[in-house]
Design an enzyme around this catalytic site. Structure first.
Site, PDB file in Angstrom:
ATOM      1  CG  LEU A 110      -1.957   1.128   1.267  1.00 16.36           C
ATOM      2  CD1 LEU A 110      -2.825   1.163   0.019  1.00 16.36           C
ATOM      3  CD2 LEU A 110      -2.834   0.974   2.503  1.00 16.36           C
ATOM      4  CB  VAL A 135      -0.192   1.628  -4.200  1.00 18.38           C
ATOM      5  CG1 VAL A 135      -1.356   2.315  -4.902  1.00 18.38           C
ATOM      6  CG2 VAL A 135       0.007   0.213  -4.738  1.00 18.38           C
ATOM      7  CG  HIS A 136       0.584   6.892  -0.048  1.00 18.71           C
ATOM      8  ND1 HIS A 136      -0.576   7.613  -0.143  1.00 18.71           N
ATOM      9  CD2 HIS A 136       1.426   7.640   0.719  1.00 18.71           C
ATOM     10  CE1 HIS A 136      -0.451   8.748   0.527  1.00 18.71           C
ATOM     11  NE2 HIS A 136       0.750   8.797   1.055  1.00 18.71           N
ATOM     12  CB  ALA A 137       5.540   5.969  -3.034  1.00 17.56           C
ATOM     13  CG  HIS A 194       2.400  11.301  -2.408  1.00 17.09           C
ATOM     14  ND1 HIS A 194       2.146  12.597  -2.047  1.00 17.09           N
ATOM     15  CD2 HIS A 194       1.943  10.532  -1.390  1.00 17.09           C
ATOM     16  CE1 HIS A 194       1.550  12.618  -0.872  1.00 17.09           C
ATOM     17  NE2 HIS A 194       1.423  11.370  -0.448  1.00 17.09           N
TER      18      HIS A 194
END
Length: 114
Positions: free
Chosen positions: A76, A79-81, A84
């Site tokens: 997760l 994916v978040h990176a 961003h």
């Protein structure tokens, strides 16, 4: 194995930091443009580009390490990176267009008042 996970987590956090810097600098550029501080806006845009390049280098290294074989576990936070970075790049592109429009409006205002 634990050391590799910590290294990956550190790399991903670095990606997030650079992407955040890129987005923040792009928004600062837009704020400067609203005040007609063009040199400052250009400097912030360059800072945004530099931070995005650093983030992109990290992304490229991660892609290379994965070798298209799923060697890097998709988490997760990864994916978040990625999210961003993509948002920062889009933000910078849109801010550049908005700054162009701010400059154009200012020029039109000058010609109408003369």
């Amino acid at each position: 194995m634990m050391e590799e996970m910590q290294e990956l987590e550190s790399t991903v956090m670095e990606l997030i930091i650079h992407a955040g810097e890129a987005r923040s600098a792009a928004m600062q550029a837009l704020q400067a443009a609203r005040k007609h501080h063009w040199a400052e806006a250009d400097e912030y845009l360059e800072n945004a580009s530099a931070a995005a390049r650093e983030a992109h280098k990290i992304q490229t290294a991660l892609i290379g390490a994965d070798e298209g074989c799923g060697k890097i576990a998709v988490s997760l936070i990864l994916v978040h990176a990625q999210d961003h970075l993509m948002n920062a790049m889009l933000c910078r592109d849109l801010v550049e267009e908005l700054i162009y429009l701010h400059r154009e409006v200012q020029e039109l205002s000058k010609t109408q008042t003369h």
